[in-house]
Design a protein around this motif. Structure first.
Motif, PDB file in Angstrom:
ATOM      1  N   UNK A 117       1.033  -1.343  -0.243  1.00  0.00           N
ATOM      2  CA  UNK A 117      -0.230  -0.009  -0.260  1.00  0.00           C
ATOM      3  C   UNK A 117       1.408   1.225  -0.102  1.00  0.00           C
ATOM      4  N   UNK A 118       2.335   1.334   0.860  1.00  0.00           N
ATOM      5  CA  UNK A 118       2.823   1.883   0.663  1.00  0.00           C
ATOM      6  C   UNK A 118       3.870   2.435  -0.708  1.00  0.00           C
ATOM      7  N   UNK A 119       3.386   2.252  -1.349  1.00  0.00           N
ATOM      8  CA  UNK A 119       4.524   1.430  -2.298  1.00  0.00           C
ATOM      9  C   UNK A 119       3.868   2.119  -3.945  1.00  0.00           C
ATOM     10  N   UNK A 120       2.691   1.552  -3.652  1.00  0.00           N
ATOM     11  CA  UNK A 120       1.095   1.422  -4.751  1.00  0.00           C
ATOM     12  C   UNK A 120       0.382   2.080  -4.715  1.00  0.00           C
ATOM     13  N   UNK A 121      -0.022   2.883  -3.511  1.00  0.00           N
ATOM     14  CA  UNK A 121      -1.230   3.697  -2.864  1.00  0.00           C
ATOM     15  C   UNK A 121      -2.256   4.528  -3.686  1.00  0.00           C
ATOM     16  N   UNK A 122      -2.053   5.573  -3.633  1.00  0.00           N
ATOM     17  CA  UNK A 122      -3.632   6.779  -4.241  1.00  0.00           C
ATOM     18  C   UNK A 122      -1.188   7.259  -4.160  1.00  0.00           C
ATOM     19  N   UNK A 123      -1.372   8.235  -5.186  1.00  0.00           N
ATOM     20  CA  UNK A 123      -0.526   8.576  -5.962  1.00  0.00           C
ATOM     21  C   UNK A 123      -0.508  10.200  -4.778  1.00  0.00           C
ATOM     22  N   UNK A 124      -1.606  10.644  -4.758  1.00  0.00           N
ATOM     23  CA  UNK A 124      -1.702  11.284  -4.073  1.00  0.00           C
ATOM     24  C   UNK A 124      -0.818  12.182  -2.380  1.00  0.00           C
ATOM     25  N   UNK A 125      -1.486  10.709  -2.049  1.00  0.00           N
ATOM     26  CA  UNK A 125      -1.003  10.371  -0.364  1.00  0.00           C
ATOM     27  C   UNK A 125       0.096  10.092  -0.677  1.00  0.00           C
ATOM     28  N   UNK A 179       3.571  20.463   3.316  1.00  0.00           N
ATOM     29  CA  UNK A 179       2.243  20.491   4.352  1.00  0.00           C
ATOM     30  C   UNK A 179       1.656  20.831   3.244  1.00  0.00           C
ATOM     31  N   UNK A 180       1.636  21.946   2.467  1.00  0.00           N
ATOM     32  CA  UNK A 180       0.773  22.719   1.297  1.00  0.00           C
ATOM     33  C   UNK A 180      -0.218  21.650   1.305  1.00  0.00           C
ATOM     34  N   UNK A 181       0.364  19.718   0.032  1.00  0.00           N
ATOM     35  CA  UNK A 181       0.120  19.112  -0.472  1.00  0.00           C
ATOM     36  C   UNK A 181      -1.090  18.329   0.604  1.00  0.00           C
ATOM     37  N   UNK A 182      -0.039  18.851   1.631  1.00  0.00           N
ATOM     38  CA  UNK A 182      -1.361  17.474   2.844  1.00  0.00           C
ATOM     39  C   UNK A 182      -2.357  18.778   3.475  1.00  0.00           C
ATOM     40  N   UNK A 183      -2.559  20.291   3.660  1.00  0.00           N
ATOM     41  CA  UNK A 183      -3.622  20.863   3.630  1.00  0.00           C
ATOM     42  C   UNK A 183      -4.268  20.154   2.365  1.00  0.00           C
ATOM     43  N   UNK A 184      -3.883  20.904   1.345  1.00  0.00           N
ATOM     44  CA  UNK A 184      -5.089  20.226   0.092  1.00  0.00           C
ATOM     45  C   UNK A 184      -5.686  18.640   0.074  1.00  0.00           C
ATOM     46  N   UNK A 185      -5.094  18.203   0.263  1.00  0.00           N
ATOM     47  CA  UNK A 185      -5.405  16.845   0.658  1.00  0.00           C
ATOM     48  C   UNK A 185      -6.777  16.550   1.557  1.00  0.00           C
ATOM     49  N   UNK A 186      -6.162  17.660   2.390  1.00  0.00           N
ATOM     50  CA  UNK A 186      -7.400  17.547   3.476  1.00  0.00           C
ATOM     51  C   UNK A 186      -8.664  18.164   3.244  1.00  0.00           C
ATOM     52  N   UNK A 187      -8.586  18.612   2.904  1.00  0.00           N
ATOM     53  CA  UNK A 187      -9.696  19.662   2.025  1.00  0.00           C
ATOM     54  C   UNK A 187     -10.628  18.967   1.274  1.00  0.00           C
ATOM     55  N   UNK A 188      -9.880  17.826   0.703  1.00  0.00           N
ATOM     56  CA  UNK A 188     -10.375  17.264  -0.465  1.00  0.00           C
ATOM     57  C   UNK A 188     -11.451  15.937   0.196  1.00  0.00           C
ATOM     58  N   UNK A 189     -11.101  15.541   1.704  1.00  0.00           N
ATOM     59  CA  UNK A 189     -11.699  14.895   2.206  1.00  0.00           C
ATOM     60  C   UNK A 189     -12.430  14.900   3.485  1.00  0.00           C
ATOM     61  N   UNK A 190     -13.384  14.589   3.045  1.00  0.00           N
ATOM     62  CA  UNK A 190     -14.935  14.468   3.551  1.00  0.00           C
ATOM     63  C   UNK A 190     -14.473  14.802   5.628  1.00  0.00           C
ATOM     64  N   UNK A 191     -13.327  13.488   6.043  1.00  0.00           N
ATOM     65  CA  UNK A 191     -13.169  13.292   7.302  1.00  0.00           C
ATOM     66  C   UNK A 191     -12.379  14.654   7.951  1.00  0.00           C
ATOM     67  N   UNK A 192     -11.874  14.791   7.444  1.00  0.00           N
ATOM     68  CA  UNK A 192     -10.318  15.465   7.861  1.00  0.00           C
ATOM     69  C   UNK A 192     -10.654  16.884   7.454  1.00  0.00           C
ATOM     70  N   UNK A 193     -11.201  17.655   6.471  1.00  0.00           N
ATOM     71  CA  UNK A 193     -11.562  18.740   6.543  1.00  0.00           C
ATOM     72  C   UNK A 193     -11.764  19.735   6.455  1.00  0.00           C
TER      73      UNK A 193
END
Length: 235
Positions: A117-125, A179-193
């Motif tokens: 999962x840590x090698x082939x999971x979603x590219x954004x994460x 940190x900007x990438x993490x912030x943007x990914x969180x905004x797009x995630x309903x659990x962490x937005x």
């Protein structure tokens, strides 16, 4: 206890989701993972779950800059198995009793799935993970039996990765790319937005600091020390 630890758990939870035999039962730092697992009714009884925890953190500190120049953080995956589990799909499905050798088999396969999962999971994460984690220093695992009640025990394994990670961000600064990438990914995630603005505030506040005060805060310098640097305003 750091923003990096927070980010590691969050990213790990998203990389693992749907990519192991635990499915979407990936729990971020639960106080009682079994209670949360059992709350998922019929499915919780026949599927595995993974609880994520960040443990010991050792930061390399210069002077009084407690955010450190880097750190080693323990990230633990606690894998819980029900007494009976069905794995695979369709004609390839297999039901195993985890109270005997079936438990060890499932644990070994789930461990492999976690690594994948840590090698082939979603590219954004994965991009965020690759920024936060400099290297994996050590991987440790230990099998356990978790007592649900006085008569029932279920298999569990704790897999711990010792991670060499980036330092926590300075105070009152603009967010760096990771940190900007993490912030943007969180905004797009309903659990962490809802947590995204809080993380932004924790990094950028206090915003009214002058540049020399940001240096003082980042290095943990006393007033006389920063004055001796010659970067304070002329009195």
């Amino acid at each position: 206890m750091s923003l990096v630890s927070f980010g590691l758990r969050l990213v790990a939870s998203r990389l693992l989701r749907g990519r192991t035999w635990a499915g979407d039962r990936i729990y971020n730092s639960p106080v009682d993972p079994i209670a949360q697992w059992e709350a998922e009714a019929d499915r919780g009884e026949q599927t595995a779950c993974i609880a994520l925890y960040s443990g010991k953190r050792v930061a390399s500190v210069v002077g009084k800059a407690t955010q450190g120049t880097g750190a080693v953080v323990e990230l633990t995956f606690a894998v819980f198995l029900p007494p009976t589990i069905t794995v695979g799909d369709g004609e390839n499905s297999l039901t195993l009793e985890t109270s005997n050798t079936g438990g060890a088999v499932v644990i070994d396969f789930v461990g492999r799935q976690i690594e994948a999962a840590f090698r082939f999971g979603p590219q954004q994460w994965r991009e965020i993970w690759d920024i936060f984690v400099v290297s994996i220093l050590e991987v440790r695992s230990r099998p356990l039996l978790y007592e649900v009640d006085k008569t029932v025990q279920i298999p569990c394994v704790e897999v711990t990765w010792d991670l060499k990670v980036i330092p926590d961000p300075d105070f009152g600064v603009a967010m760096l790319p990771g940190w900007q990438k993490l912030h943007d990914a969180m905004l797009a995630d309903e659990d962490y937005a809802p947590l995204a603005p809080l993380m932004l505030s924790a990094i950028s506040a206090p915003q009214e600091l002058a540049d020399w005060q940001k240096v003082q805060a980042a290095l943990g310098m006393s007033a006389p020390a920063v004055h001796s640097f010659g970067i304070t305003p002329i009195e």
